[in-house]
Design a protein around this motif. Structure first.
Motif, PDB file in Angstrom:
ATOM      1  N   LEU A  71       0.573  -1.502   0.055  1.00  0.00           N
ATOM      2  CA  LEU A  71      -0.110   0.062  -0.008  1.00  0.00           C
ATOM      3  C   LEU A  71       0.625   1.077  -0.468  1.00  0.00           C
ATOM      4  CD1 LEU A  71      -2.526  -1.141   2.584  1.00  0.00           C
ATOM      5  CD2 LEU A  71      -2.955  -0.839  -0.001  1.00  0.00           C
ATOM      6  N   PRO A  72       0.501   2.193  -0.511  1.00  0.00           N
ATOM      7  CA  PRO A  72       0.641   3.530  -0.126  1.00  0.00           C
ATOM      8  C   PRO A  72       1.059   4.539   1.170  1.00  0.00           C
ATOM      9  CG  PRO A  72      -1.323   3.396  -1.878  1.00  0.00           C
ATOM     10  CD  PRO A  72      -0.898   2.548  -0.671  1.00  0.00           C
ATOM     11  N   GLY A  73       2.400   4.848   1.245  1.00  0.00           N
ATOM     12  CA  GLY A  73       2.624   5.071   2.463  1.00  0.00           C
ATOM     13  C   GLY A  73       1.857   6.652   3.246  1.00  0.00           C
ATOM     14  N   ILE A  74       1.274   5.958   4.614  1.00  0.00           N
ATOM     15  CA  ILE A  74       0.340   7.109   4.680  1.00  0.00           C
ATOM     16  C   ILE A  74       1.214   7.627   6.456  1.00  0.00           C
ATOM     17  CG2 ILE A  74      -1.509   7.085   3.185  1.00  0.00           C
ATOM     18  CD1 ILE A  74      -2.740   5.337   5.703  1.00  0.00           C
ATOM     19  N   TYR A  75       0.062   8.210   6.686  1.00  0.00           N
ATOM     20  CA  TYR A  75       0.709   9.057   8.527  1.00  0.00           C
ATOM     21  C   TYR A  75      -0.442   8.711   9.330  1.00  0.00           C
ATOM     22  CZ  TYR A  75       4.738  11.014   6.103  1.00  0.00           C
ATOM     23  OH  TYR A  75       6.214  11.028   5.418  1.00  0.00           O
ATOM     24  N   SER A  76      -1.858   8.450   8.809  1.00  0.00           N
ATOM     25  CA  SER A  76      -3.061   8.650   9.229  1.00  0.00           C
ATOM     26  C   SER A  76      -4.193   8.080   8.766  1.00  0.00           C
ATOM     27  CB  SER A  76      -3.455   9.827   9.699  1.00  0.00           C
ATOM     28  OG  SER A  76      -4.673  10.047  10.768  1.00  0.00           O
ATOM     29  N   LEU A  77      -5.221   7.918   8.831  1.00  0.00           N
ATOM     30  CA  LEU A  77      -6.652   6.467   8.787  1.00  0.00           C
ATOM     31  C   LEU A  77      -7.310   7.926   8.715  1.00  0.00           C
ATOM     32  CD1 LEU A  77      -6.495   3.540  10.227  1.00  0.00           C
ATOM     33  CD2 LEU A  77      -6.093   4.103   8.023  1.00  0.00           C
ATOM     34  N   SER A  78      -7.351   9.328   8.514  1.00  0.00           N
ATOM     35  CA  SER A  78      -8.401  10.313   8.786  1.00  0.00           C
ATOM     36  C   SER A  78      -8.244  10.371   6.430  1.00  0.00           C
ATOM     37  CB  SER A  78      -7.543  11.626   8.511  1.00  0.00           C
ATOM     38  OG  SER A  78      -6.600  12.000   8.328  1.00  0.00           O
ATOM     39  N   THR A  79      -9.287  11.364   6.317  1.00  0.00           N
ATOM     40  CA  THR A  79      -9.585  11.107   4.773  1.00  0.00           C
ATOM     41  C   THR A  79      -9.111  12.204   3.952  1.00  0.00           C
ATOM     42  OG1 THR A  79     -12.020  12.141   5.681  1.00  0.00           O
ATOM     43  CG2 THR A  79     -11.739  10.106   4.786  1.00  0.00           C
ATOM     44  N   TYR A  80      -7.756  12.616   4.700  1.00  0.00           N
ATOM     45  CA  TYR A  80      -7.301  14.267   4.773  1.00  0.00           C
ATOM     46  C   TYR A  80      -6.722  13.937   2.480  1.00  0.00           C
ATOM     47  CZ  TYR A  80      -3.792  17.445   3.573  1.00  0.00           C
ATOM     48  OH  TYR A  80      -2.670  18.840   2.497  1.00  0.00           O
ATOM     49  N   SER A  81      -6.445  12.499   2.403  1.00  0.00           N
ATOM     50  CA  SER A  81      -5.827  12.734   1.852  1.00  0.00           C
ATOM     51  C   SER A  81      -5.991  11.188   0.574  1.00  0.00           C
ATOM     52  CB  SER A  81      -3.955  12.763   1.320  1.00  0.00           C
ATOM     53  OG  SER A  81      -4.147  11.251   2.249  1.00  0.00           O
ATOM     54  N   MET A  82      -6.500  11.124  -0.944  1.00  0.00           N
ATOM     55  CA  MET A  82      -6.714  10.232  -1.510  1.00  0.00           C
ATOM     56  C   MET A  82      -6.125   8.952  -0.646  1.00  0.00           C
ATOM     57  SD  MET A  82      -9.182  10.419  -3.211  1.00  0.00           S
ATOM     58  CE  MET A  82      -8.977   8.767  -3.910  1.00  0.00           C
ATOM     59  N   GLU A  83      -4.712   8.680  -0.668  1.00  0.00           N
ATOM     60  CA  GLU A  83      -3.934   8.084  -0.363  1.00  0.00           C
ATOM     61  C   GLU A  83      -4.835   7.191   1.072  1.00  0.00           C
ATOM     62  OE1 GLU A  83      -2.381   9.656  -1.315  1.00  0.00           O
ATOM     63  OE2 GLU A  83      -1.368   9.069  -3.121  1.00  0.00           O
ATOM     64  N   GLU A  84      -4.805   7.716   1.794  1.00  0.00           N
ATOM     65  CA  GLU A  84      -5.335   7.459   3.001  1.00  0.00           C
ATOM     66  C   GLU A  84      -6.677   7.123   3.164  1.00  0.00           C
ATOM     67  OE1 GLU A  84      -2.919  11.311   5.973  1.00  0.00           O
ATOM     68  OE2 GLU A  84      -5.645  11.421   5.724  1.00  0.00           O
ATOM     69  N   LEU A  85      -7.221   7.882   2.215  1.00  0.00           N
ATOM     70  CA  LEU A  85      -9.114   7.408   2.691  1.00  0.00           C
ATOM     71  C   LEU A  85      -9.105   5.832   1.832  1.00  0.00           C
ATOM     72  CD1 LEU A  85     -12.037   8.058   2.263  1.00  0.00           C
ATOM     73  CD2 LEU A  85     -12.009   8.738  -0.246  1.00  0.00           C
ATOM     74  N   VAL A  86      -7.889   5.773   0.871  1.00  0.00           N
ATOM     75  CA  VAL A  86      -8.211   4.212  -0.555  1.00  0.00           C
ATOM     76  C   VAL A  86      -7.392   3.239   0.858  1.00  0.00           C
ATOM     77  CG1 VAL A  86      -7.130   2.752  -1.710  1.00  0.00           C
ATOM     78  CG2 VAL A  86      -7.839   4.944  -2.581  1.00  0.00           C
ATOM     79  N   THR A  87      -6.851   3.194   1.729  1.00  0.00           N
ATOM     80  CA  THR A  87      -6.103   2.563   2.702  1.00  0.00           C
ATOM     81  C   THR A  87      -7.267   2.237   3.352  1.00  0.00           C
ATOM     82  OG1 THR A  87      -3.957   3.267   1.817  1.00  0.00           O
ATOM     83  CG2 THR A  87      -4.205   1.714   4.342  1.00  0.00           C
TER      84      THR A  87
END
Ligand code: GTP
Ligand code: MG
Lengths: 653, 241
Positions: A71-87
């Motif tokens: 998965l792409p690297g993310i810092y949080s599971l908020s929905t701030y970025s596309m990657e976070e939302l997708v994860t």
């Protein structure tokens, strides 16, 4: 892990199917682990944000048939970025059997912030404490046993780059499967915990049938997460009302918005855990720190940044020319490189196929492979984030910020992966502008045209001048585009990882992966392309096409009439302009084209976009934005070409 | 407080940035007032507890003076933006206009301007940072949702400066992040929660980014972001006190 893969290939039909996902912060080594496990060649490098789309690979081990997901690297599971939302959606909806949370041991506290969120989600979890060697170099020791006790999840220490601990990691991960999901939370330490318990109790009592764990939903409600609020709101108004009361009270009490209070508490918890499990010795300034100082020095920093970009170009230039000459000599004894435009159609086609192949080997490989090697070395060293840091203020001058330099540098190789990498930019607007800038970056194919047409037959200084023109054009055009696309520039937020020595295996694998895709994808196009051109030529179909375009090619650009076909094929692959020119005019192109025509052809050829770029632009931004970019490029190519033809005529007379 | 005192404080705010000490001659030049009158005024300000002043060591702001000075500077720079962005008054004239108007600007109007312009962070000439609001809101979002009255909010308890004003090696605690929730969230996720200790590890020249060490990691923050992250004023930064 390679033996594992082969050893179990036989029995994998009846193996148990499992899905294991790798999740974690950016640049912690997820893709290295993925590659180790699956033998794939995901892009690796020492800068955050390389993996932009989830990748899957398979591993057959101990009778299991495992799909590994990177998965792409993310810092949080908020929905701030596309990657976070997708994860987040991926974890909730596709429910992988196990999640391996890859954690960078050298930056434990920040990484634990994400780990705690995964624990809140109550997913089957194994924690992989990676980059242990980097932590050690920084004087950090971590008591992984204690960490395991505190978190209530298995912790495995690894050094992914050498493969240490990977086997144990996968065994632990398999071990988690089938066991009841650990629900033991890591409790917050104050009123937030009570609120969370109260809310999750309500959610459970009402049996809302949510896809997410009730504790996690409760926390998200306290944070005021809009997606979760809507989801819960559609099922129970009483829970929402309770959540609102609680989160108001929370805000009142903490004097900050709910999501700030929760994030603060989570970080406080992470800090506490680090305090309990980590000891830090002071170490003397390492070589990496010294290099870092140099690369970000007030004066030398700029020199280093310019050096990086210059080195990439000059290296490609010189090594490319050297190898190209060598390969041409080696191949010259095959002879049939010269075009054959008479004789039967079949012999023309065959000659084309072979010619395309030889041209690929002698013209393309020599330039592209050295570039890939140098790029991989730079990527893995960590210098790219320093260049981004130093060039941030210069990039602001054209309306982008420093991070955009990374995709631009990648664009010196090929625009396609570079455009994918624009996802590291914060907003769609920035991605779009960065992508537009990239379409002007002198990619390897453009280098080949400039070298093959101009450096070889007009002079090296003219070739350099074309580079300069190309870059000036980039600056001017992007500056205009920045004005035209409404919106504001967000600032740079980028993690800086320590320098490290590039690993030989990463560099060779990466170079090989890129070269392989070049050969398998591109060589057939060359061979087919040259064959078709020669075939079409032999059949006498060139005339009509060229005639139709002659108002442009001859009238405006003052090129010979065959340029029409050259430019059409150039849209398929840029290098084809050169290869086709060789096919049509023979290897001494200068015999048929004047210096001005050579320069104009190279100039136009470098500016307008190729089909692959069109494709990736459409995929990333939709056809509207893509066609706007392509239209702009083509128009600029035509205008600049025509003007250059007239201006250069004055100089060359 | 008279308009002229406020002008003095503002001048001192600018002159004592970067830990500098202001001198009578600099102030006199800046405000175009004779050194003798400046000296007299500084005495008055010292008596009122706004500045530390001694003849040979120059002038620095006290905590109380700094707070006032910052407030006035904020009002001035916000007004400049407003005059420039909304009323389209030219860059050459906004300064003078703002000077006249700032003394009458209430907190309510200040807040309204800040909201209308979406929490601007720089002067129209894009040089100077607009100081953080001191109205005790924990975030711009809270300010937006807050009703009319400002009485209940009260003033901010601590003095804050933006990260962009700090020097290499300085340490400070995060106090307040200005701007929309998006930027705030991203920074929170990266570990910049209120109260977190950060150290400036590097400042790039030419208004480039700053690199900070936070929670064992290193982050590069562009100038715009750095201007919007406010920290509790470190003891030895700014005008002393
Ligand atoms: N020394 C050392 N380097 C490592 C280790 N694991 C990974 N690396 C390096 O860390 C860098 C990042 O690795 P990646 O696998 O690309 O990281 P990622 O987590 O996939 O990053 P994104 O895709 O950007 O989110 C690369 O330069 C690797 O060579 C390790 O255990 N030790
Ligand atoms: Mg990756």
């Amino acid at each position: 892990m390679k033996e594992g893969r082969h050893r179990h290939r036989r029995g994998h039909q009846n193996g148990r199917r499992l899905t294991i996902a790798l999740a974690g912060n950016a640049n912690v080594g997820k893709s290295v682990i993925f590659n180790q496990l699956t033998g794939s060649q995901q892009i690796i490098g020492n800068w955050p944000g390389k993996t932009v789309e989830r990748a899957e690979g398979s591993l057959h081990i101990d009778g299991y048939d495992i799909t590994i997901v990177d998965l792409p690297g993310i810092y949080s599971l908020s929905t701030y970025s596309m990657e976070e939302l997708v994860t987040r959606e991926y974890i909730a909806h596709e429910k992988p059997d196990v999640i391996i949370n890859v954690v960078g041991a050298a930056v434990l506290e920040r990484n634990l912030f994400f780990t705690l969120q995964l624990i809140e989600m109550e997913v089957p979890l194994v924690i992989c404490l990676n980059q242990m060697d980097i932590a050690e170099d920084k004087g950090i020791t971590i008591d992984s046993q204690k960490l395991q006790e505190i978190l209530g999840r298995s912790v495995v220490t690894t050094v992914a780059s050498t493969g240490k601990g990977i086997r144990e990691l996968i065994e632990k991960a398999i071990g988690v499967v089938g066991r009841p999901v650990q629900r033991q939370p890591v409790a917050f330490r104050n009123d937030i915990e009570e609120d969370t318990k109260e809310l999750s109790g309500m959610i459970e009592a009402e049996q809302l049938q949510l896809e997410y764990a009730s504790r996690w939903v409760a926390i998200k409600l306290l944070e005021g997460d809009p997606t979760i609020k809507k989801l819960v709101g559609s099922k129970s108004t009483s829970v929402i009302r309770a959540a609102e009361t609680l989160s108001n009270r929370l805000e009142e009490l903490h004097q900050e918005p709910g999501f700030v209070a929760v994030a603060s508490e989570r970080y406080a918890l992470a800090n506490q855990i680090v305090h309990d499990v980590q000891t830090q010795k002071t170490v003397k300034l390492s070589l990496s720190d010294r290099l870092d100082r140099l690369a970000t020095h007030k004066v030398f920093g700029y020199i280093v940044s310019l050096g990086v970009i210059g080195l990439l170009l000059i290296w490609t230039f010189t090594i490319g020319t050297l190898l190209s000459n060598l390969f041409s000599k080696a191949f010259s004894f095959f002879q049939p490189v010269d075009p054959k435009l008479s004789g039967t159609l079949l012999s023309a086609l065959w000659n084309g196929v072979f010619g395309g192949f030889v041209a690929g080997v002698t013209l393309v490989v020599p330039y592209v492979v050295p570039f890939y090697i140098m790029l991989a070395i730079m990527e893995d060293s960590g210098i790219l984030t320093r260049v981004a840091f130093m060039t941030d203020s210069a990039m602001h001058q054209i309306g982008l910020h420093g991070k955009a330099i990374i995709p631009l540098i990648l664009g010196l190789g090929c625009n396609v992966p570079a455009i994918c990498s624009t996802r590291i930019m914060g907003t769609r607007r920035e991605r779009l502008l960065a992508a537009f800038a990239i379409t002007f970056a002198p990619c390897a194919a453009r280098t080949i045209i400039i070298m093959g047409l101009v450096a070889a037959f007009v002079g090296i200084w003219w070739a350099l001048a074309l580079y300069v023109i190309d870059i000036l054009l980039l600056v001017v055009v992007v500056k205009i585009a920045v004005k035209a696309v409404p919106g504001e520039l967000t600032g740079l937020i980028m993690e800086m990882h320590s320098f490290k020595r590039p690993s030989l295996s990463v560099v060779t694998r990466q170079t090989w992966a890129r070269t392989k895709s070049l050969i398998t994808l591109v060589f057939p196009i060359y061979m087919a392309g040259t064959a078709i051109v020669q075939g079409v030529y032999a059949l006498g179909w060139f005339g009509p096409v060229n005639k139709a375009l002659s108002f442009l090619t001859v009238g405006w650009l003052r090129l010979p009439v065959v340029a029409g076909v050259l430019l059409i094929f150039g849209a398929v692959r840029k290098e084809l302009i050169l290869l086709m020119a060789v096919a049509i005019f023979g290897s001494n192109i200068a015999g048929s084209l004047t210096p001005v025509q050579l320069i104009v052809l190279a100039l136009v050829g470098t500016i307008y976009p190729c089909l692959a770029t069109v494709g990736v632009l459409t995929k990333e931004f939709g056809w509207k934005a893509a066609w706007a970019i392509i239209g702009a490029n083509t128009a600029i190519a035509i205008v600049v070409g025509g003007v250059a033809a007239r201006a250069l005529a004055l100089i060359f007379h | 407080m008279s308009a002229s005192t406020e002008e003095y404080l503002e001048a001192l705010y600018t002159l004592t940035q970067d830990n500098k000490t202001a001198t009578t001659s600099k102030i006199s030049k800046r405000l175009n007032i004779t050194p003798a009158s400046v000296t007299e005024m500084l005495r008055k300000l010292a008596d009122g507890g706004y500045v530390n002043y001694s003849r040979y060591q120059g002038v620095t702001l006290t905590a109380k003076g700094y707070e006032m000075a910052e407030k006035m500077t904020r009002k001035h720079r916000l007004l400049e933006r407003f005059l420039h962005d909304v009323l389209k008054i030219g860059n050459d004239r906004v300064h003078k206009e703002a000077c006249e108007m700032e003394h009458a600007l209430s907190d309510t109007t200040e807040r309204a301007i800040c909201q209308t312009l979406k929490s601007p962070y720089k002067c129209p000439d894009d040089k100077k940072v607009i100081p953080a609001c001191n109205l005790g809101f924990s975030s711009c979002e809270e300010c937006k949702q807050w009703g009319d009255g400002l009485e209940k909010v009260g003033p901010r308890k601590t003095n804050v400066v933006s990260l962009a004003a700090l020097k290499e090696k300085q340490e400070a605690k995060i106090a307040f992040i200005r701007g929309d929730n998006k930027a705030l969230r991203r920074l929170l996720d990266m570990g910049l929660t209120p109260g977190t200790k950060v150290t400036i590890s590097r400042v790039a020249p030419l208004k480039g980014p700053v690199e900070i060490a936070v929670r064992g990691s290193h982050l590069a923050l562009g100038e715009k972001i750095a201007c919007n992250v406010f920290v509790e004023k470190p003891i030895n930064a700014g005008g002393g006190g």
